[in-house]
Design an enzyme around this catalytic site. Structure first.
Site, PDB file in Angstrom:
ATOM      1  N   ASP A  47       6.782  21.710 -26.967  1.00  0.00           N
ATOM      2  CA  ASP A  47       8.051  22.363 -27.318  1.00  0.00           C
ATOM      3  C   ASP A  47       9.158  21.298 -27.299  1.00  0.00           C
ATOM      4  O   ASP A  47       8.879  20.099 -27.141  1.00  0.00           O
ATOM      5  CB  ASP A  47       8.337  23.584 -26.423  1.00  0.00           C
ATOM      6  CG  ASP A  47       8.722  23.221 -24.995  1.00  0.00           C
ATOM      7  OD1 ASP A  47       8.750  22.009 -24.649  1.00  0.00           O
ATOM      8  OD2 ASP A  47       8.980  24.145 -24.204  1.00  0.00           O
ATOM      9  N   CYS A  50       5.044  20.925 -22.244  1.00  0.00           N
ATOM     10  CA  CYS A  50       6.350  21.587 -22.241  1.00  0.00           C
ATOM     11  C   CYS A  50       7.131  20.984 -21.071  1.00  0.00           C
ATOM     12  O   CYS A  50       6.794  19.886 -20.618  1.00  0.00           O
ATOM     13  CB  CYS A  50       6.210  23.110 -22.152  1.00  0.00           C
ATOM     14  SG  CYS A  50       5.384  23.726 -20.675  1.00  0.00           S
ATOM     15  N   THR A  53       7.341  21.950 -17.886  1.00  0.00           N
ATOM     16  CA  THR A  53       6.537  21.920 -16.655  1.00  0.00           C
ATOM     17  C   THR A  53       5.029  21.850 -16.906  1.00  0.00           C
ATOM     18  O   THR A  53       4.269  21.566 -15.976  1.00  0.00           O
ATOM     19  CB  THR A  53       6.762  23.220 -15.854  1.00  0.00           C
ATOM     20  OG1 THR A  53       6.385  24.322 -16.691  1.00  0.00           O
ATOM     21  CG2 THR A  53       8.214  23.363 -15.430  1.00  0.00           C
ATOM     22  N   HIS A  87     -15.770  19.980 -13.576  1.00  0.00           N
ATOM     23  CA  HIS A  87     -16.166  21.232 -12.928  1.00  0.00           C
ATOM     24  C   HIS A  87     -15.791  22.487 -13.695  1.00  0.00           C
ATOM     25  O   HIS A  87     -16.495  23.494 -13.622  1.00  0.00           O
ATOM     26  CB  HIS A  87     -15.551  21.315 -11.520  1.00  0.00           C
ATOM     27  CG  HIS A  87     -16.198  20.379 -10.536  1.00  0.00           C
ATOM     28  ND1 HIS A  87     -15.980  20.452  -9.181  1.00  0.00           N
ATOM     29  CD2 HIS A  87     -17.054  19.339 -10.714  1.00  0.00           C
ATOM     30  CE1 HIS A  87     -16.680  19.504  -8.561  1.00  0.00           C
ATOM     31  NE2 HIS A  87     -17.329  18.805  -9.476  1.00  0.00           N
ATOM     32  N   HIS A 105     -21.992  24.340 -12.003  1.00  0.00           N
ATOM     33  CA  HIS A 105     -20.658  24.806 -12.424  1.00  0.00           C
ATOM     34  C   HIS A 105     -20.724  25.836 -13.547  1.00  0.00           C
ATOM     35  O   HIS A 105     -19.781  26.580 -13.755  1.00  0.00           O
ATOM     36  CB  HIS A 105     -19.797  23.624 -12.852  1.00  0.00           C
ATOM     37  CG  HIS A 105     -19.668  22.591 -11.788  1.00  0.00           C
ATOM     38  ND1 HIS A 105     -19.013  22.844 -10.604  1.00  0.00           N
ATOM     39  CD2 HIS A 105     -20.167  21.336 -11.699  1.00  0.00           C
ATOM     40  CE1 HIS A 105     -19.091  21.765  -9.833  1.00  0.00           C
ATOM     41  NE2 HIS A 105     -19.787  20.846 -10.469  1.00  0.00           N
TER      42      HIS A 105
END
Ligand code: RB5
Length: 147
Positions: free
Chosen positions: A9, A66, A68, A99, A134
């Protein structure tokens, strides 16, 4: 070499442009889905574009950036088949491939610096899923899609 899809963004335009150069220099083919200007945009639009591209192109990986990394990860994880991990350091970038078979890494341009971002992306793209024990857990996550 894997195909890589990248989106951001307005908060992360500079970091995206820098990472495109870096990912290209590592030998991957990179598709940039935008945004292409610093005008304010809505991050879920780009999360959806990258998530759909990664889902359609088997074996490909995505990068979403973005402010965060969190909004992008929340949005991308709504798309069936997507496992998007918001990551701020190299150890988690590696582990989420090993994993979780994460297929998109989400970064916060307001959280980490450019050198950390480059190292995270490099670790994410070059690490293969371990499978084995996994797989059962990843299958459990897939079963939760659409609840
Ligand atoms: C945009 O200001 C900001 O909200 C966005 O980049 C992101 O951090 C959301 O999670």
């Amino acid at each position: 070499m894997k195909n890589v899809y990248i989106g951001c963004d307005h908060a992360a335009l500079e970091m995206k442009n820098m990472l495109i150069g870096h990912v290209n220099s590592l030998g991957y083919s990179v598709t940039d889905v935008g945004t292409y200007t610093s005008d304010s945009v809505d991050y879920p639009v780009y999360a959806k574009k990258v998530a759909l591209a990664v889902r359609e192109d088997e074996g490909s990986l995505g990068i979403l950036i973005c402010g965060t990394g969190i909004g992008m990860s929340i949005a991308a994880n709504k798309v069936k088949g997507i496992r998007a991990a918001a990551v701020s350091e190299v150890y988690s970038a590696k582990m989420t491939r090993l994993h979780n078979d994460a297929n998109i890494v989400c970064l916060g341009a307001r959280v980490i610096g450019p050198e950390t971002a480059k190292m995270i992306v490099e670790a994410f793209l070059s690490t293969e899923y371990e499978g084995g024990r996994h797989q059962r857990r990843v299958d459990m996550i897939s079963e939760m899609e659409g609840i």
